[in-house]
Design an enzyme around this catalytic site. Structure first.
Site, mmCIF file in Angstrom:
data_model
loop_
_atom_site.group_PDB
_atom_site.id
_atom_site.type_symbol
_atom_site.label_atom_id
_atom_site.label_comp_id
_atom_site.label_asym_id
_atom_site.label_seq_id
_atom_site.Cartn_x
_atom_site.Cartn_y
_atom_site.Cartn_z
ATOM 1 N N GLU A 65 45.314 35.904 38.613
ATOM 2 C CA GLU A 65 44.831 36.716 39.737
ATOM 3 C C GLU A 65 43.547 36.116 40.276
ATOM 4 O OE1 GLU A 65 44.144 40.929 39.136
ATOM 5 O OE2 GLU A 65 46.015 41.133 38.012
ATOM 6 N N GLU A 78 44.658 42.228 31.414
ATOM 7 C CA GLU A 78 43.263 42.650 31.311
ATOM 8 C C GLU A 78 43.035 43.767 30.289
ATOM 9 O OE1 GLU A 78 41.556 43.461 35.144
ATOM 10 O OE2 GLU A 78 42.027 41.483 35.921
#
Ligand code: FCB
Length: 449
Positions: A365, A167
């Site tokens: 995720e 991320e």
């Protein structure tokens, strides 16, 4: 090439964690300080004032965690390596005891029939690098590639699938623009420099990993479907800016080797030839063999009308420098952390991202914050809905190889401290004892256990 992510008829499953969130033991075996140790000490930065020292102590209990993975029956364990354990100063001296730790983790997992996949950067930047400018400086990208090679040389015989960053949007824009993540800067458009250097670091590391024989180098992005609330032209323009900074700033370099014009409009910093040097974007183009998608919730830019029901100050406010101020609408139902539950967003994201990139994808995720304890029927419903969305995306043609749940253990949830519970296994805050929740048993059954 993605040789080690087989495309079978069935979706594979995994469970994910991240070093700073689970390891604890922040001052043992030569580990250096990270930006999260420093940031968490800033008054008000973390909701409960705590930091990684209170984490589940996976540093010492990793074998127990590996048992949990084996009993769960997952194919993959997604873990991250703490840079400050391996290169405590960020560059230079290597700490063998840090490498020894991940050696033990990898062996423990493999011995139990689970495949480890590593993430090289899940936000724990060595503090000495931040002191020298962090991701705002180009040197950090080179230091990252050096560190990546140290890890690969030690673990690459057993870990075949690597992600460079987790991320980078959070690292760049929550860290250097919104200031709600480490290092906690509010540097406005300078955060675009961090974004570029993160991608340069990815490109440099990928090039060297490939040269060393690694065939499965990926990057994990928290891309998001951006759904504007109306067709109002000003709102559509702001939503395009949000999409540019959330999605296109990463996909453009990876797929086209370029930043697009709409992005450059909100991020003129990325037109600076001193920042974006000849060859940088070409290096990133085609550098990923696979893409990880972290998805929790859609992004709904709305008109800035804070009196309407359902509007609130959104944590992402401030994370889109250069974009006209925009409100974010959050619809019900929501999880405890305030994120809307909408599995269709995942389905759309997977289909569109595969069409855009042509790359094999993994949902690296997905999960939910609920404080329902071990009887977490709410989490089961969330996971069921999102696994079904992943399956629908596959039917629609998206090449999705795996669904990896966030997360194995209740842990340090960044700025939320220990107040949000994403785990499928509960962890006693004092004894650190682990208790599988109903969602763990649900997943185990689904996997045939
Ligand atoms: C993601 C992070 C992960 C975790 C989840 C809830 O943004 O990658 O570490 O905190 O959110």
């Amino acid at each position: 090439m993605a040789r080690h992510l087989p495309l079978g008829p069935d979706l594979r499953f995994g469970a994910a964690t991240a070093s700073y969130q689970i390891e604890g033991a922040t001052d043992v075996d030569g580990r250096g300080p990270s930006i999260w140790d420093t940031f968490a000490r800033t008054p008000g930065a973390v909701r409960d004032g705590k930091d990684g020292r209170d984490a589940p102590d996976s540093y010492h209990r990793y074998a127990e965690d590996a048992d949990l993975l084996r009993d769960l029956g997952v194919d993959y364990y997604r873990f991250s390596v703490a840079w400050p354990r391996i290169v405590p100063q960020g560059r230079g001296r290597i700490e063998p005891r840090g490498l020894d730790y991940y050696d033990r983790v990898v062996d423990a997992v493999l011995e139990r029939g689970v495949t480890p996949t590593g993430t090289l950067y899940h936000w724990d930047l060595p503090q000495p690098l931040e002191d020298a400018g962090g991701w705002l400086t180009r040197d950090t990208a080179y230091a990252f590639a050096d560190y990546a090679m140290v890890v690969h040389e030690r673990l690459g015989d057993r870990v075949k699938v690597w992600a460079t960053h987790n991320e980078p949007w959070c690292a760049a824009y929550l860290g250097y623009s919104a200031g709600v993540h480490a290092p906690g800067l509010r540097a406005g458009g300078r955060a675009h420099r961090a974004a570029h250097h993160l991608m340069l670091g990815h490109g440099l590391a990928a090039e060297r990993l490939h040269a060393a024989g690694c065939e499965d180098v990926g990057i994990v992005l928290n891309l998001a479907p951006v759904w504007p609330e109306s067709r109002d032209p000003a709102l559509l323009e702001a939503a395009d800016g949000v999409d540019a900074i959330r999605n296109r700033v990463w996909l453009g370099p990876l797929v086209d080797g370029a930043y697009d014009e709409g992005l450059l409009k909100v991020a003129p910093e990325l037109s600076d030839p001193e920042l974006v040097r000849d060859g940088d974007l070409g290096l990133v183009r085609g550098s990923a063999d696979w893409l990880g998608i972290n998805y929790y919730t859609p992004v709904r830019p709305g008109p800035a009308a804070p009196t309407l029901p359902g509007r609130e100050t959104h944590p992402e406010t401030g994370a889109y420098p250069g974009v006209a101020p925009v409100a974010f609408l959050v619809r019900d139902p929501r999880t405890d952390i305030g994120w809307e539950v909408e599995p269709v967003g995942l389905e759309e994201l997977l289909v569109e991202t595969h069409a855009r990139t042509g790359l094999p994808l993994m949902v690296t995720e997905n999960g939910a914050a609920y404080s329902s304890g071990v009887e977490d029927e709410d989490r089961i419903a969330y996971l069921e809905g999102h696994v079904a969305a992943t399956e629908r995306a596959r039917v629609a043609g998206a090449d999705v190889r795996a669904y990896i749940v966030w997360t194995l253990l209740d842990n340090f949830e960044w700025a939320e401290g220990y107040t949000q519970f994403f785990g499928i296994v509960a962890v006693d805050p004092v004894t650190k004892d682990r208790t599988p929740k109903a969602s763990y048993h649900w997943l185990r059954q689904r996997l045939g256990g």
